[in-house]
Design an enzyme around this catalytic site. Sequence first.
Site, short mmCIF file in Angstrom:
data_model
loop_
_atom_site.label_atom_id
_atom_site.label_comp_id
_atom_site.label_asym_id
_atom_site.label_seq_id
_atom_site.Cartn_x
_atom_site.Cartn_y
_atom_site.Cartn_z
N SER A 63 0.83 -1.20 0.00
CA SER A 63 0.00 0.00 0.00
C SER A 63 0.87 1.26 0.00
CB SER A 63 -0.92 0.00 1.23
OG SER A 63 -0.17 -0.19 2.41
N ASN A 119 -2.05 -2.42 13.15
CA ASN A 119 -3.50 -2.19 13.15
C ASN A 119 -3.88 -0.91 13.91
OD1 ASN A 119 -3.48 -4.58 11.83
ND2 ASN A 119 -4.41 -5.80 13.46
N HIS A 137 -39.37 23.68 -11.15
CA HIS A 137 -39.57 22.76 -12.30
C HIS A 137 -38.86 23.30 -13.55
CE1 HIS A 137 -42.94 20.97 -9.93
NE2 HIS A 137 -43.13 22.23 -9.59
N SER A 161 -13.12 25.53 -28.49
CA SER A 161 -13.24 24.25 -29.21
C SER A 161 -12.19 24.23 -30.31
CB SER A 161 -14.64 24.14 -29.80
OG SER A 161 -14.63 23.31 -30.94
N LYS A 181 -16.92 28.89 -29.85
CA LYS A 181 -17.29 28.28 -28.57
C LYS A 181 -16.56 28.87 -27.37
CE LYS A 181 -19.63 25.08 -27.91
NZ LYS A 181 -19.44 23.67 -28.22
N ASN A 213 -16.57 27.22 -23.74
CA ASN A 213 -17.12 26.11 -22.95
C ASN A 213 -16.81 26.26 -21.46
OD1 ASN A 213 -18.05 24.92 -25.31
ND2 ASN A 213 -16.13 23.80 -25.62
N GLU A 256 -18.20 22.00 -15.63
CA GLU A 256 -18.56 20.63 -16.01
C GLU A 256 -17.73 19.62 -15.23
OE1 GLU A 256 -19.51 20.45 -20.57
OE2 GLU A 256 -17.99 21.98 -20.21
N TYR A 282 -9.60 -6.26 12.78
CA TYR A 282 -8.98 -5.78 11.54
C TYR A 282 -8.98 -6.87 10.47
CZ TYR A 282 -5.56 -4.05 8.19
OH TYR A 282 -4.95 -3.65 7.03
N GLN A 291 -7.47 -1.86 4.20
CA GLN A 291 -6.43 -1.11 3.51
C GLN A 291 -7.02 -0.36 2.31
OE1 GLN A 291 -2.26 -2.53 3.23
NE2 GLN A 291 -2.77 -2.94 1.11
N LYS A 312 -8.11 3.82 1.94
CA LYS A 312 -7.32 5.03 1.78
C LYS A 312 -7.33 5.63 0.37
CE LYS A 312 -4.13 2.98 4.39
NZ LYS A 312 -5.10 2.23 5.18
#
Length: 463
Positions: free
Chosen positions: A24, A111, A157, A278, A284, A286, A291, A318, A323, A326
């Site tokens: 890890s 642990n 709405h 673009s 464009k 964007n 996003e 444990y 592990q 993380k």
Amino acid sequence: MSNKMWGGRFTSGPGAIMEEINASIDFDKALYRQDIAASKAHADMLAKQGIIGADDAKKIAHGLDTILSEIVAGKFSFKRALEDIHMNVEGRLGELIGDAAGRLHTARSRNDQVATDFRLWMRDTIDALDAALAGFQRALAQKALEHAGTVMPGLTHMQTAQPITFGHHLLAYVEMAARDRGRFADARKRLNESPLGAAALAGTSFNLDRDMTAKALGFDQPAANSLDAVSDRDFVMETLAAASIASVHLSRLAEEIVIWTSPLTGLVRLSDKFTTGSSIMPQKRNPDAAELVRAKTGRVIGALTGLLVVMKGLPLAYAKDMQEDKEGAMDALAALSLSLAAMTGMVGDLEPDTARMKKAAGDGYATATDLADWLVRSLKIPFRDAHHLTGRIVAKAAEAGLPLHRLPLEAMREIEPRIGEDVFSVLSVDKSVKSRVSFGGTAPKNVRMQAKKWLRKLEKDKS
Ligand code: ARG
């Protein structure tokens, strides 16, 4: 060769694929600071309790300081054969100080070590996220103050509902972020117990002072049950739950920015700092940052879902499954932190097209409720009836292709003869928002007050 740390009963080392799935270190090296701090606290305590000698404790502390500076300087070589941060640090300590290093692991286990390290890491991360959320709130409240009187269409709405102010809209997100901070603060409070000294799962026969290590590491107290201390990952799940909700809030604002900046509405403009072009369509602009904030929410929720699934079938105490807590969490919280920075930047950057907003606010008979309220107030008509009459007036206006405030008085009087000239005083969008002075309402006066209240509070929090 068998593993130095645990290989006594083994004759050979793990196979390559075993090492690959087991290690890890690639991600838990992020815990180095916490791991070293916890080891120093543990060694101090062992010495104070007479479990190890003062000389050894001194060598250990010195060695750990050296390791910290090696890692910070980028001079530390992390080894996959040593699996994780705990054994990498201890392994290096052995190289630096020799036999004394072997005494550090008395009365502890990886642990309780990992449970301690990750709690400490989470605490720092929560503190950083809290500061970022406060910065986000500040940017929102600042912009809200600038646009306390900027009228925009309020939607339900996705349909034009009633005129609102842009400042009011932004302050809604300040409230959300305040609750997000509350959730993180709650998670922080609950996670702040020290697992150190729980050892592998059952506690230890050594006479530890767990209060001492807890205090040294800034925990409120030692965790009361050794099994729980090593196997609890609530603190990760809870923080990810708070992060998920915060991300959902950011995602909703991101979506609104996407809608507002679309030429279909044209309500808001982002500068070149937060837009991209673009490669084929030269016109464009964007809103990629918005996003991506919207999209990164998927990672955060994914990390929460992933960990909930990892934990759901695990018996005490444990298991190596843990592990897996993380990587996802670290990735998710980094994504949230980046999203917060991007959103704070965008909020500061965005400029509403106030004329267009105002026009859109008046479209769609947005002041129909104001007309109904006028009928209630001036003619004492019950609201239900006023609603019906207003509906008929709106239908008449729609038929004539006119907005409400341009419909001739005579046309309204055909439906309710008692309507007077003063009805026009409530039909403009400016009048409409100004009238919404109820507590929590959209009136510019309210918004100005709330925005200032927030800015003052955020300023105070800083000091
Ligand atoms: N790298 C491990 C983890 O993150 C540390 C604990 C390992 N404990 C063990 N008994 N193998 O969970």
